[in-house]
Design a protein around this motif. Structure first.
Motif, PDB file in Angstrom:
ATOM      1  N   PHE A   1      13.567  14.535  -4.791  1.00  0.00           N
ATOM      2  CA  PHE A   1      12.834  15.243  -3.749  1.00  0.00           C
ATOM      3  C   PHE A   1      11.451  15.702  -4.207  1.00  0.00           C
ATOM      4  N   ASN A   2      11.157  15.565  -5.490  1.00  0.00           N
ATOM      5  CA  ASN A   2       9.824  15.902  -5.989  1.00  0.00           C
ATOM      6  C   ASN A   2       8.713  15.174  -5.237  1.00  0.00           C
ATOM      7  N   PRO A   3       8.783  13.844  -5.086  1.00  0.00           N
ATOM      8  CA  PRO A   3       7.655  13.158  -4.447  1.00  0.00           C
ATOM      9  C   PRO A   3       7.455  13.547  -2.989  1.00  0.00           C
ATOM     10  N   ILE A   4       8.521  13.910  -2.291  1.00  0.00           N
ATOM     11  CA  ILE A   4       8.388  14.322  -0.896  1.00  0.00           C
ATOM     12  C   ILE A   4       7.586  15.616  -0.815  1.00  0.00           C
ATOM     13  N   LEU A   5       7.974  16.605  -1.605  1.00  0.00           N
ATOM     14  CA  LEU A   5       7.272  17.888  -1.613  1.00  0.00           C
ATOM     15  C   LEU A   5       5.838  17.737  -2.097  1.00  0.00           C
TER      16      LEU A   5
ATOM     17  N   ALA B   1      10.689   9.866 -10.134  1.00  0.00           N
ATOM     18  CA  ALA B   1      10.591   9.425  -8.751  1.00  0.00           C
ATOM     19  C   ALA B   1       9.205   9.652  -8.172  1.00  0.00           C
ATOM     20  N   THR B   2       8.395  10.476  -8.836  1.00  0.00           N
ATOM     21  CA  THR B   2       7.067  10.835  -8.342  1.00  0.00           C
ATOM     22  C   THR B   2       5.982   9.876  -8.821  1.00  0.00           C
ATOM     23  N   TYR B   3       6.324   8.919  -9.667  1.00  0.00           N
ATOM     24  CA  TYR B   3       5.274   8.062 -10.218  1.00  0.00           C
ATOM     25  C   TYR B   3       4.486   7.349  -9.123  1.00  0.00           C
ATOM     26  N   ASP B   4       5.157   6.830  -8.105  1.00  0.00           N
ATOM     27  CA  ASP B   4       4.423   6.133  -7.060  1.00  0.00           C
ATOM     28  C   ASP B   4       3.736   7.095  -6.098  1.00  0.00           C
ATOM     29  N   ALA B   5       4.119   8.359  -6.089  1.00  0.00           N
ATOM     30  CA  ALA B   5       3.335   9.355  -5.355  1.00  0.00           C
ATOM     31  C   ALA B   5       1.980   9.535  -6.040  1.00  0.00           C
ATOM     32  N   ALA B   6       1.990   9.488  -7.379  1.00  0.00           N
ATOM     33  CA  ALA B   6       0.719   9.513  -8.112  1.00  0.00           C
ATOM     34  C   ALA B   6      -0.091   8.258  -7.815  1.00  0.00           C
TER      35      ALA B   6
ATOM     36  N   GLY C   1       0.795  -1.214   0.000  1.00  0.00           N
ATOM     37  CA  GLY C   1       0.000   0.000   0.000  1.00  0.00           C
ATOM     38  C   GLY C   1       0.828   1.266   0.000  1.00  0.00           C
ATOM     39  N   ALA C   2       0.395   2.220   0.845  1.00  0.00           N
ATOM     40  CA  ALA C   2       1.078   3.510   0.887  1.00  0.00           C
ATOM     41  C   ALA C   2       2.534   3.366   1.315  1.00  0.00           C
ATOM     42  N   SER C   3       2.827   2.380   2.158  1.00  0.00           N
ATOM     43  CA  SER C   3       4.225   2.179   2.572  1.00  0.00           C
ATOM     44  C   SER C   3       5.085   1.729   1.407  1.00  0.00           C
ATOM     45  N   MET C   4       4.548   0.882   0.523  1.00  0.00           N
ATOM     46  CA  MET C   4       5.317   0.511  -0.658  1.00  0.00           C
ATOM     47  C   MET C   4       5.565   1.740  -1.536  1.00  0.00           C
ATOM     48  N   ALA C   5       4.554   2.599  -1.664  1.00  0.00           N
ATOM     49  CA  ALA C   5       4.735   3.828  -2.432  1.00  0.00           C
ATOM     50  C   ALA C   5       5.801   4.723  -1.797  1.00  0.00           C
ATOM     51  N   ASP C   6       5.848   4.752  -0.464  1.00  0.00           N
ATOM     52  CA  ASP C   6       6.876   5.544   0.223  1.00  0.00           C
ATOM     53  C   ASP C   6       8.277   4.989   0.002  1.00  0.00           C
ATOM     54  N   LEU C   7       8.376   3.710  -0.314  1.00  0.00           N
ATOM     55  CA  LEU C   7       9.671   3.095  -0.599  1.00  0.00           C
ATOM     56  C   LEU C   7      10.185   3.450  -2.000  1.00  0.00           C
ATOM     57  N   TYR C   8       9.286   3.865  -2.876  1.00  0.00           N
ATOM     58  CA  TYR C   8       9.636   4.036  -4.290  1.00  0.00           C
ATOM     59  C   TYR C   8      10.758   5.053  -4.535  1.00  0.00           C
ATOM     60  N   PRO C   9      10.758   6.224  -3.898  1.00  0.00           N
ATOM     61  CA  PRO C   9      11.864   7.158  -4.158  1.00  0.00           C
ATOM     62  C   PRO C   9      13.241   6.578  -3.840  1.00  0.00           C
ATOM     63  N   GLY C  10      13.326   5.738  -2.798  1.00  0.00           N
ATOM     64  CA  GLY C  10      14.595   5.090  -2.492  1.00  0.00           C
ATOM     65  C   GLY C  10      15.006   4.121  -3.575  1.00  0.00           C
ATOM     66  N   TYR C  11      14.039   3.314  -4.022  1.00  0.00           N
ATOM     67  CA  TYR C  11      14.305   2.409  -5.136  1.00  0.00           C
ATOM     68  C   TYR C  11      14.737   3.190  -6.376  1.00  0.00           C
ATOM     69  N   TYR C  12      14.014   4.254  -6.679  1.00  0.00           N
ATOM     70  CA  TYR C  12      14.304   5.037  -7.883  1.00  0.00           C
ATOM     71  C   TYR C  12      15.707   5.636  -7.805  1.00  0.00           C
TER      72      TYR C  12
END
Length: 326
Positions: free
Chosen positions: A291-295, A199-204, A30-41
């Motif tokens: 840093f895009n997905p964080i902001l 890096a923002t794809y999983d934020a979407a 879920g959302a936690s996997m999405a939060d992992l995405y920027p690190g993977y990217y």
């Protein structure tokens, strides 16, 4: 569980074992996997040698990748620390002798107990706290590349980490009118397409799957702006609702191309643009993409709150979650 609590000290402890690292896996739900995405990217784009992948926890549990051992770092996460699939994945990774790091908001949670290394992050304090998990995951990725490969732009990344929280808190105070306008325009829509790239794809994806589908019961397909023109753009028509997270960085041309097409056919599109919110004031060109997905995630929370108010549907309302066995 080893009591090590910062990304830098955790990676230092792993390096101190004098074990080479060849692979980094990010595993969650879920959302936690999405939060992992920027690190993977980050690792997939910056590492010279490390293999990396991201997968949902039960896929990891039932179809475990071959070759996981002491040379593998596995990073898991669960906000409340009690997601059964992620706990099982954490235990499985430990049983395979991987270097296992987990992140949770709850210090005494089962997932924290299951991991060797852990980070306990905030959540309630403010909007920046809502993205502490994602921020710490990115810090772990940066530390892995820095400590094992001498990442060239480490100091620039550290400056961005130092500034991103204050930037979020500054910008969320300014977006109220835009968020209210979004809520009024979209409150009756049954489908909203959510788009981004990089890096923002999983934020979407997180916005679509959790803020819209889970919390608002609105159908919300996720589209990569680079893939939009390879099929999905056929559904673009006048007043069809879209939400676009626009990056400031290398993948911005993908987002801009999609926006131009949406505007060409008068789609109903809301753009949340990192450039409008001053991301380059804290992040240099060498690190800005990550840093895009964080902001954007921090700012999107205001839009979601206003949408919930306009629809008279609280973000905490559920039909099945927490109510049924499944």
């Amino acid at each position: 569980m080893m009591t090590v609590s910062t990304p830098a000290s955790i990676i230092e402890a792993i390096k101190g074992k004098n074990v080479s690292i060849s692979r980094v896996l990010f595993v969650g739900c879920g959302a936690s996997m999405a939060d992992l995405y920027p690190g993977y990217y980050f690792i997939s784009h910056e590492s010279q040698a490390l293999l990396t992948s991201i997968m949902t926890a039960n896929e990891f549990n039932y179809d475990t990748p071959k070759g996981i051992d002491e040379h593998t770092i596995v990073i898991t996460a669960s906000l409340g620390g009690s997601t059964p699939e992620s706990i099982e994945a954490t235990k499985l990774a430990r049983s395979l002798n991987a270097q296992v790091i987990t992140l949770s908001h709850v210090a005494d949670s089962p997932i924290i107990e299951a991991a060797e290394y852990s980070i306990v992050h905030g959540f309630e304090k403010n909007y920046a706290a809502k993205v502490e998990k994602m921020t710490n995951v990115l810090k772990l990725a940066v530390e892995i590349c820095h400590q094992f490969e001498d990442y060239a732009f480490y100091d620039e990344a550290e400056r961005a980490f130092d500034g991103i929280g204050d930037l979020i808190e500054q910008e969320v105070k300014l977006v109220g009118p835009m968020a209210k306008q979004f809520a009024e325009q979209y409150k009756d829509d049954q489908t909203i397409y959510v788009m981004s790239s990089g890096a923002t794809y999983d934020a979407a994806y997180a916005t679509a799957s959790f803020l819209l589908m889970e919390m608002q019961w609105i159908s919300a397909p996720t589209l990569h702006t680079g893939e939009y023109f390879h099929g999905p753009f056929e559904l673009t028509e006048t007043d069809v609702p879209y939400l676009l997270f626009m990056n400031d960085g290398p993948t911005r041309p993908l987002d801009a191309r999609a926006l131009t097409f949406l505007q060409r056919f008068d789609a109903k599109v809301t753009v949340i643009d990192a450039k409008d919110h001053g991301l380059n004031s804290v992040a240099s060109n060498n690190v800005i993409d990550y840093f895009n997905p964080i902001l954007l995630t921090g700012i999107m929370r205001v839009y979601a709150e206003e949408l919930a108010i306009a629809r008279k549907h609280p973000l905490t309302k559920r039909r099945y979650m927490w109510k049924l066995e499944y």
